[in-house]
Design an enzyme around this catalytic site. Structure first.
Site, PDB file in Angstrom:
ATOM      1  N   CYS A  28       0.831  -1.210   0.000  1.00 19.46           N
ATOM      2  CA  CYS A  28       0.000   0.000   0.000  1.00 19.46           C
ATOM      3  C   CYS A  28       0.869   1.265   0.000  1.00 19.46           C
ATOM      4  O   CYS A  28       1.492   1.587   1.009  1.00 19.46           O
ATOM      5  CB  CYS A  28      -0.918  -0.041   1.220  1.00 19.46           C
ATOM      6  SG  CYS A  28      -1.815   1.485   1.533  1.00 19.46           S
ATOM      7  N   CYS A  31      -0.077   3.880   2.591  1.00 24.12           N
ATOM      8  CA  CYS A  31       0.330   3.440   3.932  1.00 24.12           C
ATOM      9  C   CYS A  31       1.770   3.874   4.204  1.00 24.12           C
ATOM     10  O   CYS A  31       2.099   4.308   5.310  1.00 24.12           O
ATOM     11  CB  CYS A  31       0.225   1.921   4.064  1.00 24.12           C
ATOM     12  SG  CYS A  31      -1.458   1.300   3.899  1.00 24.12           S
TER      13      CYS A  31
END
Length: 105
Positions: A28, A31
């Site tokens: 991600c 993230c």
């Protein structure tokens, strides 16, 4: 300091007056953008708010239990119960403002 949680440590890990759980995944991109923001906030709120992370790829049942469908998702726990959730990228200032309000509730 941010503590990594898993299925075995999750219930104990979210105990406390205020606990932030960062639901994330290694693939991600957003993230990864949030990592330094959360590291700074973990230092700023040390002793007041506990910061933790949970890899959703390895803990899909927990992610589903808390309706985590987008990443990154941050769930705020109070005394072991998920009370609020935000998804997406946030600035350090915006999250700090939010956490400051939660400390006074």
């Amino acid at each position: 300091m941010i503590t990594e949680l898993d299925a075995n440590s999750f219930k104990a890990g979210v105990q406390g007056s205020l606990v932030v759980v960062d639901f994330w995944a290694p693939w991600c991109g957003p993230c990864k953008i949030m990592d330094p923001v959360l590291e700074k906030l973990a230092t700023k709120y040390e002793g007041q708010i506990k910061f933790t992370k949970l890899n959703v790829d390895n803990n899909q049942a927990i992610a589903k239990e808390y309706s985590v469908y987008g990443l990154p998702t941050i769930v705020l726990f109070r005394n072991g119960k998920g009370v609020e959730k935000v998804t997406g990228i946030y600035t350090e200032e915006k999250l700090a403002h939010y956490l400051d309000r939660k400390l006074t509730e």
